[in-house]
Design a protein around this motif. Structure first.
Motif, PDB file in Angstrom:
ATOM      1  N   ARG A 165     -28.840  34.979 -66.374  1.00 55.78           N
ATOM      2  CA  ARG A 165     -28.267  35.924 -66.005  1.00 55.78           C
ATOM      3  C   ARG A 165     -27.390  36.255 -64.970  1.00 55.78           C
ATOM      4  NH1 ARG A 165     -31.891  39.561 -67.778  1.00 55.78           N
ATOM      5  NH2 ARG A 165     -33.781  38.868 -68.235  1.00 55.78           N
ATOM      6  N   ARG A 166     -27.021  34.429 -64.031  1.00 55.69           N
ATOM      7  CA  ARG A 166     -25.963  34.663 -62.721  1.00 55.69           C
ATOM      8  C   ARG A 166     -25.001  34.749 -63.095  1.00 55.69           C
ATOM      9  NH1 ARG A 166     -30.526  30.861 -60.929  1.00 55.69           N
ATOM     10  NH2 ARG A 166     -29.218  29.610 -61.631  1.00 55.69           N
ATOM     11  N   ASN A 167     -24.809  34.115 -64.138  1.00 62.91           N
ATOM     12  CA  ASN A 167     -23.041  33.506 -65.133  1.00 62.91           C
ATOM     13  C   ASN A 167     -23.124  35.038 -64.818  1.00 62.91           C
ATOM     14  OD1 ASN A 167     -21.816  31.602 -65.842  1.00 62.91           O
ATOM     15  ND2 ASN A 167     -21.601  32.322 -67.365  1.00 62.91           N
TER      16      ASN A 167
ATOM     17  N   PHE B 246     -22.988  22.668 -78.534  1.00 61.82           N
ATOM     18  CA  PHE B 246     -22.009  22.335 -77.876  1.00 61.82           C
ATOM     19  C   PHE B 246     -22.842  22.356 -76.394  1.00 61.82           C
ATOM     20  CE2 PHE B 246     -19.024  21.642 -80.914  1.00 61.82           C
ATOM     21  CZ  PHE B 246     -18.048  20.869 -80.878  1.00 61.82           C
ATOM     22  N   GLU B 247     -23.435  23.869 -76.442  1.00 59.64           N
ATOM     23  CA  GLU B 247     -24.130  24.337 -74.663  1.00 59.64           C
ATOM     24  C   GLU B 247     -24.592  22.410 -74.484  1.00 59.64           C
ATOM     25  OE1 GLU B 247     -23.617  26.072 -77.777  1.00 59.64           O
ATOM     26  OE2 GLU B 247     -23.930  28.320 -77.649  1.00 59.64           O
ATOM     27  N   HIS B 248     -25.566  22.473 -74.999  1.00 62.90           N
ATOM     28  CA  HIS B 248     -26.940  21.181 -74.713  1.00 62.90           C
ATOM     29  C   HIS B 248     -26.313  19.984 -74.853  1.00 62.90           C
ATOM     30  CE1 HIS B 248     -29.509  25.431 -74.879  1.00 62.90           C
ATOM     31  NE2 HIS B 248     -30.034  24.183 -74.335  1.00 62.90           N
ATOM     32  N   LYS B 249     -25.517  20.304 -76.266  1.00 62.60           N
ATOM     33  CA  LYS B 249     -25.078  18.329 -76.017  1.00 62.60           C
ATOM     34  C   LYS B 249     -24.265  17.856 -75.502  1.00 62.60           C
ATOM     35  CE  LYS B 249     -26.705  19.449 -81.009  1.00 62.60           C
ATOM     36  NZ  LYS B 249     -25.915  19.333 -82.842  1.00 62.60           N
TER      37      LYS B 249
ATOM     38  N   GLY C  26     -13.658  21.844 -66.541  1.00 62.37           N
ATOM     39  CA  GLY C  26     -13.514  23.701 -66.805  1.00 62.37           C
ATOM     40  C   GLY C  26     -14.412  23.749 -68.534  1.00 62.37           C
ATOM     41  N   LEU C  27     -15.123  24.566 -68.855  1.00 67.38           N
ATOM     42  CA  LEU C  27     -15.766  25.364 -69.793  1.00 67.38           C
ATOM     43  C   LEU C  27     -14.606  26.464 -70.283  1.00 67.38           C
ATOM     44  CD1 LEU C  27     -19.303  24.227 -69.120  1.00 67.38           C
ATOM     45  CD2 LEU C  27     -17.281  22.853 -70.417  1.00 67.38           C
TER      46      LEU C  27
ATOM     47  N   SER D  63     -22.682  34.676 -71.438  1.00 64.84           N
ATOM     48  CA  SER D  63     -24.129  34.292 -70.337  1.00 64.84           C
ATOM     49  C   SER D  63     -23.860  32.914 -70.692  1.00 64.84           C
ATOM     50  CB  SER D  63     -24.854  34.869 -71.153  1.00 64.84           C
ATOM     51  OG  SER D  63     -25.163  36.537 -70.862  1.00 64.84           O
ATOM     52  N   VAL D  64     -22.861  31.596 -70.969  1.00 67.63           N
ATOM     53  CA  VAL D  64     -23.253  30.671 -71.036  1.00 67.63           C
ATOM     54  C   VAL D  64     -22.859  29.553 -69.960  1.00 67.63           C
ATOM     55  CG1 VAL D  64     -22.902  28.156 -71.990  1.00 67.63           C
ATOM     56  CG2 VAL D  64     -23.711  30.367 -73.516  1.00 67.63           C
ATOM     57  N   PRO D  65     -23.898  29.342 -69.608  1.00 69.35           N
ATOM     58  CA  PRO D  65     -23.825  29.032 -68.376  1.00 69.35           C
ATOM     59  C   PRO D  65     -22.187  27.988 -68.017  1.00 69.35           C
ATOM     60  CG  PRO D  65     -26.180  28.676 -68.833  1.00 69.35           C
ATOM     61  CD  PRO D  65     -25.551  28.823 -69.293  1.00 69.35           C
ATOM     62  N   GLY D  66     -21.432  27.998 -66.480  1.00 72.22           N
ATOM     63  CA  GLY D  66     -20.865  27.037 -66.811  1.00 72.22           C
ATOM     64  C   GLY D  66     -19.276  27.996 -67.500  1.00 72.22           C
TER      65      GLY D  66
END
Length: 327
Positions: A10-12, A220-223, A234-235, A267-270
């Motif tokens: 949510r912070r994203n 890719f989000e987790h791995k 940078g993402l 919403s994906v962090p980073g």
């Protein structure tokens, strides 16, 4: 992955900008400067410190025969009016770079320009980069990716690729000469291979296939990105809408998923930038409006989008949509 195993932050959304009707970017200023009030927000691209728009224009579609050089100019100029300064292209995208050239020359100091090299050797990478610079009518690009780095058949000889006689040797030299500002790696399969790029210590940005369906397969989000965030890389997300469905237009995802897909990736962090393939002003304005209106998912919506993504990921057309391996 379980349907309730969410990557959503949510912070994203605090980083997401709003679009006001008629808002325009200031008439001049470099890409690092903030956009006009009301335009798409720009955020820092990881450790590069460069300011980039939350929405990027994927320029592969500009190669299509129905897209003229004038159409390209109109799309890029309208993007700048709406705060969109991130342009993603590649030498392999047919005539896209050439069509972009006249407009890039005109607005070069206002855009964050990205291209890619698909050659693992020193000479091949140099040739590709020089051709891109010529066609784009510029003396430098902001970011160059090792293109489709997940392909072992192409990039598998890491000692060569990252050595003095490999592509990274060429890009290091190009950076010293001021032709390149940052170096990245892009790709849509074989997530674990990207740790080799990270291990080099020379990669500033990762661009990977990220959407609410393939989070359950390639993930890719987790791995990869979970580690990349700790290094402030940078993402950038691609294949946000699944990628092109066919040569003449359209996305792999049905229209019913358009808003859901953009809300998920934002919403994906980073994440700094979501790149969406666009070929005209109307498509650009639709994407901008959707990004501007995006809001965090409620807990119930998070469960629903995870469940729907898991269902779609199990379908034959999605299970290995970008090829093997998934790990």
């Amino acid at each position: 992955m379980r349907p309730d195993d969410s990557t959503i932050s949510r912070r994203n959304f605090a980083r997401a900008g709003a679009l006001a009707a008629g808002a325009a970017l200031a008439a001049s200023g470099r890409a690092e400067e903030p956009p006009a009030v009301g335009a798409v927000e720009r955020v820092e691209l990881g450790r590069t410190g460069a300011k980039v728009s939350r929405l990027g224009i994927g320029c592969a579609y500009l190669d299509r025969g129905n897209v003229s050089t004038d159409d390209v100019a109109a799309t890029i100029h309208r993007g700048l009016e709406l705060g969109v300064n991130y342009l993603d292209v590649a030498r392999t995208y047919g005539a896209a770079e050439e069509k972009m050239g006249p407009t890039v020359k005109e607005v070069r100091d206002r855009v964050f320009l990205v291209t890619k090299v698909l050659e693992p050797t020193y000479d091949g990478a140099w040739k590709s980069l020089r051709e891109s610079l010529k066609k784009l009518q510029t003396d430098h690009v902001d970011l160059v990716h090792l293109h489709n780095f997940g392909d072992d058949n192409l990039w598998g000889d890491d000692a060569m690729v990252f050595g003095a006689k490999g592509a990274m040797g060429a890009l290091r030299e190009a950076r010293k000469q001021g032709l390149v500002r940052f170096i990245g790696a892009s790709g849509h399969l074989h997530p674990s291979r990207f740790h080799r790029a990270i291990d080099s210590g020379e990669i500033d940005v990762l661009m990977n296939a990220v959407n609410f369906i393939v989070r359950h397969t390639y993930d890719f989000e987790h791995k990869v990105w979970a580690r990349a965030r700790t290094l402030n890389l940078g993402l950038v997300a691609m294949k946000v809408l699944g990628g092109a469905k066919r040569a003449e237009g359209g996305f792999k995802m049905d229209d019913e998923h358009y808003e859901r897909a953009l809300r998920y990736v934002l919403s994906v962090p980073g994440l700094s930038t979501a790149v969406v393939g666009l070929e005209n002003v109307a498509e650009l304005e639709k994407a901008v409006a959707t990004v501007a209106a995006a809001r965090p998912f409620s807990p119930e919506e998070e469960r629903d989008v995870a469940r729907r993504g898991l269902e779609l990921a199990a379908e034959p057309e999605w299970s290995k949509v970008y090829g093997d391996p998934l790990t």
